[in-house]
Design a protein around this motif. Structure first.
Motif, PDB file in Angstrom:
ATOM      1  N   ARG A   1      41.164 -36.596 -43.921  1.00  0.00           N
ATOM      2  CA  ARG A   1      39.798 -36.946 -44.338  1.00  0.00           C
ATOM      3  C   ARG A   1      39.086 -35.752 -44.971  1.00  0.00           C
ATOM      4  NH1 ARG A   1      39.913 -39.515 -39.336  1.00  0.00           N
ATOM      5  NH2 ARG A   1      38.554 -37.956 -38.396  1.00  0.00           N
ATOM      6  N   LEU A   2      39.465 -34.552 -44.580  1.00  0.00           N
ATOM      7  CA  LEU A   2      38.853 -33.345 -45.138  1.00  0.00           C
ATOM      8  C   LEU A   2      39.538 -32.883 -46.425  1.00  0.00           C
ATOM      9  CD1 LEU A   2      38.230 -31.362 -41.839  1.00  0.00           C
ATOM     10  CD2 LEU A   2      36.492 -32.330 -43.368  1.00  0.00           C
ATOM     11  N   GLY A   3      40.531 -33.625 -46.883  1.00  0.00           N
ATOM     12  CA  GLY A   3      41.167 -33.309 -48.157  1.00  0.00           C
ATOM     13  C   GLY A   3      42.392 -32.421 -48.092  1.00  0.00           C
ATOM     14  N   PHE A   4      42.957 -32.227 -46.926  1.00  0.00           N
ATOM     15  CA  PHE A   4      44.173 -31.415 -46.804  1.00  0.00           C
ATOM     16  C   PHE A   4      45.387 -32.246 -47.191  1.00  0.00           C
ATOM     17  CE2 PHE A   4      41.309 -29.004 -44.187  1.00  0.00           C
ATOM     18  CZ  PHE A   4      41.750 -27.692 -44.291  1.00  0.00           C
ATOM     19  N   VAL A   5      46.381 -31.572 -47.775  1.00  0.00           N
ATOM     20  CA  VAL A   5      47.646 -32.213 -48.122  1.00  0.00           C
ATOM     21  C   VAL A   5      48.790 -31.371 -47.551  1.00  0.00           C
ATOM     22  CG1 VAL A   5      46.781 -33.332 -50.212  1.00  0.00           C
ATOM     23  CG2 VAL A   5      47.771 -31.049 -50.361  1.00  0.00           C
ATOM     24  N   LYS A   6      49.878 -32.055 -47.227  1.00  0.00           N
ATOM     25  CA  LYS A   6      51.051 -31.367 -46.694  1.00  0.00           C
ATOM     26  C   LYS A   6      51.737 -30.595 -47.813  1.00  0.00           C
ATOM     27  CE  LYS A   6      55.516 -32.099 -44.574  1.00  0.00           C
ATOM     28  NZ  LYS A   6      56.535 -33.064 -44.194  1.00  0.00           N
ATOM     29  N   VAL A   7      52.041 -29.311 -47.529  1.00  0.00           N
ATOM     30  CA  VAL A   7      52.758 -28.487 -48.506  1.00  0.00           C
ATOM     31  C   VAL A   7      54.066 -27.940 -47.939  1.00  0.00           C
ATOM     32  CG1 VAL A   7      50.689 -27.880 -49.829  1.00  0.00           C
ATOM     33  CG2 VAL A   7      51.390 -26.422 -47.907  1.00  0.00           C
ATOM     34  N   GLY A   8      54.340 -28.242 -46.674  1.00  0.00           N
ATOM     35  CA  GLY A   8      55.584 -27.772 -46.076  1.00  0.00           C
ATOM     36  C   GLY A   8      55.614 -28.096 -44.599  1.00  0.00           C
ATOM     37  N   ASP A   9      56.673 -27.649 -43.941  1.00  0.00           N
ATOM     38  CA  ASP A   9      56.765 -27.810 -42.496  1.00  0.00           C
ATOM     39  C   ASP A   9      57.638 -26.721 -41.910  1.00  0.00           C
ATOM     40  OD1 ASP A   9      59.578 -28.737 -42.411  1.00  0.00           O
ATOM     41  OD2 ASP A   9      58.766 -30.546 -43.316  1.00  0.00           O
ATOM     42  N   ARG A  10      57.505 -26.546 -40.612  1.00  0.00           N
ATOM     43  CA  ARG A  10      58.328 -25.607 -39.850  1.00  0.00           C
ATOM     44  C   ARG A  10      59.017 -26.437 -38.761  1.00  0.00           C
ATOM     45  NH1 ARG A  10      56.295 -20.705 -41.562  1.00  0.00           N
ATOM     46  NH2 ARG A  10      54.059 -20.611 -41.923  1.00  0.00           N
ATOM     47  N   PRO A  11      60.285 -26.784 -38.978  1.00  0.00           N
ATOM     48  CA  PRO A  11      60.991 -27.624 -37.996  1.00  0.00           C
ATOM     49  C   PRO A  11      61.044 -26.964 -36.618  1.00  0.00           C
ATOM     50  CG  PRO A  11      62.235 -27.439 -40.029  1.00  0.00           C
ATOM     51  CD  PRO A  11      61.115 -26.441 -40.121  1.00  0.00           C
TER      52      PRO A  11
ATOM     53  N   TYR B   1      58.968 -26.109 -34.405  1.00  0.00           N
ATOM     54  CA  TYR B   1      58.059 -24.968 -34.241  1.00  0.00           C
ATOM     55  C   TYR B   1      57.349 -24.990 -32.888  1.00  0.00           C
ATOM     56  CZ  TYR B   1      54.437 -21.567 -35.445  1.00  0.00           C
ATOM     57  OH  TYR B   1      53.609 -20.473 -35.465  1.00  0.00           O
ATOM     58  N   TYR B   2      56.853 -26.153 -32.483  1.00  0.00           N
ATOM     59  CA  TYR B   2      56.095 -26.266 -31.236  1.00  0.00           C
ATOM     60  C   TYR B   2      56.985 -26.734 -30.096  1.00  0.00           C
ATOM     61  CZ  TYR B   2      51.823 -26.028 -34.043  1.00  0.00           C
ATOM     62  OH  TYR B   2      50.836 -25.636 -34.894  1.00  0.00           O
TER      63      TYR B   2
ATOM     64  N   GLU C   1      48.196 -25.078 -39.859  1.00  0.00           N
ATOM     65  CA  GLU C   1      49.396 -25.725 -39.327  1.00  0.00           C
ATOM     66  C   GLU C   1      48.964 -26.657 -38.220  1.00  0.00           C
ATOM     67  OE1 GLU C   1      51.986 -22.609 -38.041  1.00  0.00           O
ATOM     68  OE2 GLU C   1      52.444 -21.988 -40.078  1.00  0.00           O
ATOM     69  N   VAL C   2      49.601 -27.817 -38.151  1.00  0.00           N
ATOM     70  CA  VAL C   2      49.282 -28.799 -37.122  1.00  0.00           C
ATOM     71  C   VAL C   2      50.578 -29.399 -36.607  1.00  0.00           C
ATOM     72  CG1 VAL C   2      48.940 -30.666 -38.803  1.00  0.00           C
ATOM     73  CG2 VAL C   2      47.858 -30.829 -36.559  1.00  0.00           C
ATOM     74  N   ASP C   3      50.609 -29.646 -35.318  1.00  0.00           N
ATOM     75  CA  ASP C   3      51.770 -30.273 -34.691  1.00  0.00           C
ATOM     76  C   ASP C   3      51.944 -31.678 -35.265  1.00  0.00           C
ATOM     77  OD1 ASP C   3      53.591 -31.561 -32.916  1.00  0.00           O
ATOM     78  OD2 ASP C   3      52.888 -30.350 -31.236  1.00  0.00           O
ATOM     79  N   GLN C   4      53.147 -32.019 -35.673  1.00  0.00           N
ATOM     80  CA  GLN C   4      53.393 -33.356 -36.244  1.00  0.00           C
ATOM     81  C   GLN C   4      53.051 -34.463 -35.249  1.00  0.00           C
ATOM     82  OE1 GLN C   4      57.505 -33.718 -37.308  1.00  0.00           O
ATOM     83  NE2 GLN C   4      58.167 -34.109 -35.210  1.00  0.00           N
ATOM     84  N   ALA C   5      53.031 -34.147 -33.953  1.00  0.00           N
ATOM     85  CA  ALA C   5      52.696 -35.143 -32.942  1.00  0.00           C
ATOM     86  C   ALA C   5      51.184 -35.323 -32.769  1.00  0.00           C
ATOM     87  CB  ALA C   5      53.317 -34.755 -31.601  1.00  0.00           C
TER      88      ALA C   5
ATOM     89  N   ALA D   1      55.845 -28.147 -37.082  1.00  0.00           N
ATOM     90  CA  ALA D   1      54.496 -27.804 -37.527  1.00  0.00           C
ATOM     91  C   ALA D   1      54.394 -28.237 -38.981  1.00  0.00           C
ATOM     92  CB  ALA D   1      54.257 -26.308 -37.416  1.00  0.00           C
ATOM     93  N   LEU D   2      53.389 -29.017 -39.289  1.00  0.00           N
ATOM     94  CA  LEU D   2      53.129 -29.396 -40.674  1.00  0.00           C
ATOM     95  C   LEU D   2      52.202 -28.355 -41.273  1.00  0.00           C
ATOM     96  CD1 LEU D   2      52.458 -33.212 -40.163  1.00  0.00           C
ATOM     97  CD2 LEU D   2      54.638 -32.039 -40.585  1.00  0.00           C
ATOM     98  N   ILE D   3      52.549 -27.860 -42.443  1.00  0.00           N
ATOM     99  CA  ILE D   3      51.715 -26.884 -43.136  1.00  0.00           C
ATOM    100  C   ILE D   3      50.858 -27.656 -44.133  1.00  0.00           C
ATOM    101  CG2 ILE D   3      51.673 -24.820 -44.588  1.00  0.00           C
ATOM    102  CD1 ILE D   3      54.602 -24.334 -43.517  1.00  0.00           C
ATOM    103  N   LEU D   4      49.549 -27.540 -43.976  1.00  0.00           N
ATOM    104  CA  LEU D   4      48.603 -28.262 -44.823  1.00  0.00           C
ATOM    105  C   LEU D   4      47.753 -27.288 -45.619  1.00  0.00           C
ATOM    106  CD1 LEU D   4      47.301 -30.891 -42.224  1.00  0.00           C
ATOM    107  CD2 LEU D   4      49.335 -31.011 -43.675  1.00  0.00           C
ATOM    108  N   ARG D   5      47.315 -27.743 -46.797  1.00  0.00           N
ATOM    109  CA  ARG D   5      46.466 -26.916 -47.655  1.00  0.00           C
ATOM    110  C   ARG D   5      45.364 -27.769 -48.251  1.00  0.00           C
ATOM    111  NH1 ARG D   5      49.062 -24.800 -52.877  1.00  0.00           N
ATOM    112  NH2 ARG D   5      47.824 -26.326 -53.964  1.00  0.00           N
TER     113      ARG D   5
END
Length: 166
Positions: A133-143, A145-146, A119-123, A155-159
């Motif tokens: 660059r490492l090949g992660f893609v967004k699969v969801g978010d937590r409005p 969250y931070y 998870e990463v902060d959208q900001a 929070a953006l959920i990446l996989r």
């Protein structure tokens, strides 16, 4: 141990080493300098004591006890997640985070993991660019969250799919 000079402007070399319980004071100190709501030293001790948790520390070569950044992750069966990653603010954008993530990816490849989540902060645009660059893609978010200075951010959920056993 991996030794990497980071970019043409780097004046320091860093070694990437596995985390140990003795690193918890360093983890806490870096977390305090990096996050609005840092984890306690006890939190880190509890996590590192779990069989499923592993991580890596970036240390400045030639300076015993130095700590530039770290990553803490969990692997359960064939699915992994980044619990937290932090690099001292003065050393950000110098390849330390990339080297830490590379160490995690190599470890997960050896363990035959199939996917890695984080998870990463959208900001946090810089971190998102690294993860892309490492090949992660967004699969969801937590409005909302931070907690931020001006309110809340998602929070953006990446996989990243890692392959692993079929």
């Amino acid at each position: 141990m991996i030794s990497l000079p980071f970019g043409p402007f780097a004046r320091r070399n860093f070694a990437i080493e596995p985390l140990a319980a003795a690193d918890c004071p360093h983890l806490h100190r870096i977390h305090v300098e990096t996050f609005r709501h840092p984890w306690s030293e006890e939190d880190f001790h509890a996590l590192i004591g779990q069989d499923t948790v592993f991580g890596f520390m970036a240390r400045e070569e030639g300076r015993p006890g130095s700590a530039a950044g770290f990553v803490l992750a969990r692997l359960v069966v064939d699915e992994a997640e980044i619990l937290t990653i932090a690099v001292l603010p003065a050393l950000q954008r110098r390849g330390v985070g990339r080297a830490l993530m590379d160490a995690v990816l190599r470890h997960l490849h050896r363990e035959r993991a199939r996917s890695l989540f984080l998870e990463v902060d959208q900001a946090n645009v810089a971190a998102q660019a690294l993860y892309r660059r490492l090949g992660f893609v967004k699969v969801g978010d937590r409005p909302a969250y931070y907690e931020t200075q001006g309110g809340r951010s998602a929070a953006l959920i990446l996989r990243r799919d890692l392959g692993g056993p079929a």
